[in-house]
Scaffold this motif. Structure first.
Motif, PDB file in Angstrom:
ATOM      1  N   TYR A  80       0.877  -1.182   0.000  1.00  0.00           N
ATOM      2  CA  TYR A  80       0.000   0.000   0.000  1.00  0.00           C
ATOM      3  C   TYR A  80       0.911   1.227   0.000  1.00  0.00           C
ATOM      4  N   PRO A  81       1.006   1.935  -1.113  1.00  0.00           N
ATOM      5  CA  PRO A  81       2.023   2.991  -1.275  1.00  0.00           C
ATOM      6  C   PRO A  81       2.013   4.080  -0.201  1.00  0.00           C
TER       7      PRO A  81
ATOM      8  N   ASP B 290       3.601   2.586   2.847  1.00  0.00           N
ATOM      9  CA  ASP B 290       5.027   2.346   2.635  1.00  0.00           C
ATOM     10  C   ASP B 290       5.815   3.650   2.563  1.00  0.00           C
ATOM     11  N   ALA B 291       5.221   4.677   1.952  1.00  0.00           N
ATOM     12  CA  ALA B 291       5.899   5.979   1.895  1.00  0.00           C
ATOM     13  C   ALA B 291       6.133   6.517   3.292  1.00  0.00           C
TER      14      ALA B 291
ATOM     15  N   ILE C  43       4.109   9.939  -2.435  1.00  0.00           N
ATOM     16  CA  ILE C  43       4.408   8.538  -2.744  1.00  0.00           C
ATOM     17  C   ILE C  43       5.567   8.444  -3.714  1.00  0.00           C
ATOM     18  N   ARG C  44       5.578   9.284  -4.734  1.00  0.00           N
ATOM     19  CA  ARG C  44       6.663   9.221  -5.727  1.00  0.00           C
ATOM     20  C   ARG C  44       8.021   9.515  -5.084  1.00  0.00           C
TER      21      ARG C  44
ATOM     22  N   VAL D 293       8.534   6.222  -2.451  1.00  0.00           N
ATOM     23  CA  VAL D 293       8.454   4.896  -3.085  1.00  0.00           C
ATOM     24  C   VAL D 293       8.882   5.081  -4.541  1.00  0.00           C
TER      25      VAL D 293
ATOM     26  N   LEU E 211       7.864   3.381  -7.949  1.00  0.00           N
ATOM     27  CA  LEU E 211       6.557   3.613  -8.577  1.00  0.00           C
ATOM     28  C   LEU E 211       6.473   4.979  -9.260  1.00  0.00           C
TER      29      LEU E 211
ATOM     30  N   ILE F 192      -1.018   5.141  -9.144  1.00  0.00           N
ATOM     31  CA  ILE F 192       0.044   5.335  -8.159  1.00  0.00           C
ATOM     32  C   ILE F 192      -0.412   4.975  -6.753  1.00  0.00           C
ATOM     33  N   TYR F 193      -1.718   5.102  -6.475  1.00  0.00           N
ATOM     34  CA  TYR F 193      -2.227   4.847  -5.129  1.00  0.00           C
ATOM     35  C   TYR F 193      -2.493   3.365  -4.857  1.00  0.00           C
TER      36      TYR F 193
ATOM     37  N   TYR G  37       7.916  -4.166  -6.640  1.00  0.00           N
ATOM     38  CA  TYR G  37       7.098  -3.618  -5.560  1.00  0.00           C
ATOM     39  C   TYR G  37       6.172  -4.725  -5.079  1.00  0.00           C
TER      40      TYR G  37
END
Length: 479
Positions: free
Chosen positions: A321-322, A325-326, A414-415, A418, A421, A429-430, A451
């Motif tokens: 789950y981005p 994880d971020a 997130i970018r 992580v 991605l 992205i989500y 990932y």
């Protein structure tokens, strides 16, 4: 006879609004002392201890520049303080009160057993625990009521920096603080009180007006980032409170304040008040540090035994789950995590994985550069639904929707954290596991290889958590 006063510094590394230092400077010659607790010098330091030592080093340099010498010792304060008093010929001891349970006991022991007069001062909160009570004379259990009561309470104005300090010219060699140069150090400028004051000023001038609008977006620079400095006492909450009020007044003199501006100031001040709220509850219910829930019914909650592999994936930011994880990767890299993401990651551990909130509390205590005992404890009990004024357990964050809502417009947070991605289209992205194979190929992402796939499916996790909640309620009725 000149009065010699030992000022015992703890987590109050500042000159402005430091009552112990201010009144000692007025009353006599100041002997500044810091004592490293034995628990803080054994084994690997936590990130907050690393920042603590940075703050200590900055404070030591500031004292040196003003003509003093900070005496640093590594021993039990109850043992070393009487020795220092005797060696220095001191005839008084001044210090600011602490509010963590063990420190409260130590402060009281020092006060009761020191042979010279002891002066203790309230300095670390807006209001001293026990001063904000409901009509029944008991502590508030609901934050809104606490906020309303404190808002009408006269918050003491911060004391100025002492105009003049006569330092004891000690012959005892000072020690350098323990200091670890880690990646955490590279993310947090060791500027001490000066850095904290600069941050506050920049925030009030440039970000306060839009604070409420943007504070929940982790990809934006919209918060003060004062929390590590506040935790180490490099800046006082009373100073932040009154400087914010003054900024409102000054701005109001120049232009008509918008409703948003006033709401932003209130939202910012509520963060300070929440910290007070947490410490007021900790003072009355110190047992919560050791994980028992504030609401007794949750003692029967059917937590799943911690699986080390699953727990490690949460800690390392490999849940699939981005947004989760971020957040965990930001924490591991910098010792910091945006508050909105703290709630999301904590909720995921407690409700998606059904791992006891105490495990997450302990990990945050180790990793957070701004770790604050009351805030961390109260925050986890809020997420788990076990606190008096908490998010209900049945309110379960959907980490995908949370990411879509709070990391727009294109997943910048997130970018950043992580990066595997970062070339995915915003649409995926989500939740990259839902992306078509050709889209993943174009982004050079293979789920399960570049990932991870989600370690638990959201709908399944939600239903499992709700079932566990209902089982707890049924068990409670049967007992």
């Amino acid at each position: 006879m000149t009065k010699k006063i030992i000022v015992w510094f703890k987590r109050d590394f500042r000159f402005i609004d430091n009552p112990a230092l201010y009144y000692a400077a007025q009353d006599g010659v100041v002997i500044p002392v810091y004592i490293h607790f034995p628990t803080s010098i054994k084994g690997k330091l936590t990130n907050s201890e690393i920042f603590h030592d940075q703050a200590l080093l900055s404070f030591q340099k500031t004292i040196n520049q003003s003509g003093g010498r900070l005496l640093i010792r590594e021993e039990d304060p109850a043992t070393i303080l009487p020795k220092l008093i005797q060696e220095a010929g001191a005839n008084a001891l001044y210090f600011n009160l602490s509010y963590e349970p063990e420190q409260v006991q130590l402060d009281q022991y020092i006060y009761d057993n020191t042979l010279v007069p002891v002066q203790r001062f309230h300095a670390g909160l807006l209001t001293e625990p026990g001063t904000i009570l409901n009509k029944q004379g008991k502590p508030y259990k609901v934050f809104t009521s606490f906020w309303k009561s404190l808002s009408s309470f006269p918050i003491q104005k911060p004391l100025p920096q002492p105009k003049e300090i006569t330092w004891e010219q000690s012959e005892v060699n000072e020690k350098e603080p323990i200091f670890e140069n880690t990646t955490i150090s590279s993310h947090w400028k060791a500027g001490g009180e000066k850095e904290a004051l600069n941050k506050l000023q920049l925030f009030l001038e440039n970000q306060l007006e839009d604070y409420k609008t943007y504070r929940d977006y982790p990809g934006m620079d919209a918060t003060s980032r004062l929390s590590p400095h506040l935790a180490q006492g490099e800046i006082s909450p009373r100073l932040i409170w009154h400087e914010t009020q003054e900024q409102l007044e000054l701005t109001g003199m120049e232009k008509e304040l918008s409703h948003t501006y006033e709401e932003s100031a209130e939202a910012f001040l509520k963060q300070l008040v929440w910290r007070d709220f947490a410490y007021h509850q900790l003072a009355v219910f110190p047992h919560i540090v050791n994980q028992p829930p504030l609401q007794p019914s949750y003692r029967n909650f059917p937590w799943i035994a911690k699986e080390q592999e699953i727990f490690a994936k949460w800690k390392d930011g490999l849940t699939g789950y981005p947004i989760v994880d971020a957040g965990m990767r930001e924490l591991n890299e910098t010792g910091y995590m945006h508050n909105r993401v703290r709630m999301i990651t904590a909720s995921f551990l407690v409700k998606h994985l059904l791992i006891h909130w105490g495990e997450g509390q302990a990990w945050f205590e180790k990793q957070l550069v701004d770790h604050d005992l009351a805030n961390n404890t109260m925050g986890w009990q809020w997420v788990a639904g076990t606190g008096f004024d908490a998010s209900p357990f049945f309110r379960i964050f959907n980490p995908i929707k949370q990411a879509e809502k709070f990391d727009p417009p294109d997943g910048i947070y997130i970018r950043k954290w992580v990066p595997e991605l970062k070339t995915l289209p915003t649409k995926y992205i989500y939740h990259p596991a839902e992306a078509p194979k050709d889209i993943l190929n174009q982004a050079s992402v293979t789920i399960g290889q570049d990932y991870p796939a989600p370690i638990v499916e959201h709908r399944f996790a939600r239903e499992r958590a709700l079932e566990a909640f209902q089982n707890m309620k049924r068990e409670g009725k049967d007992t």
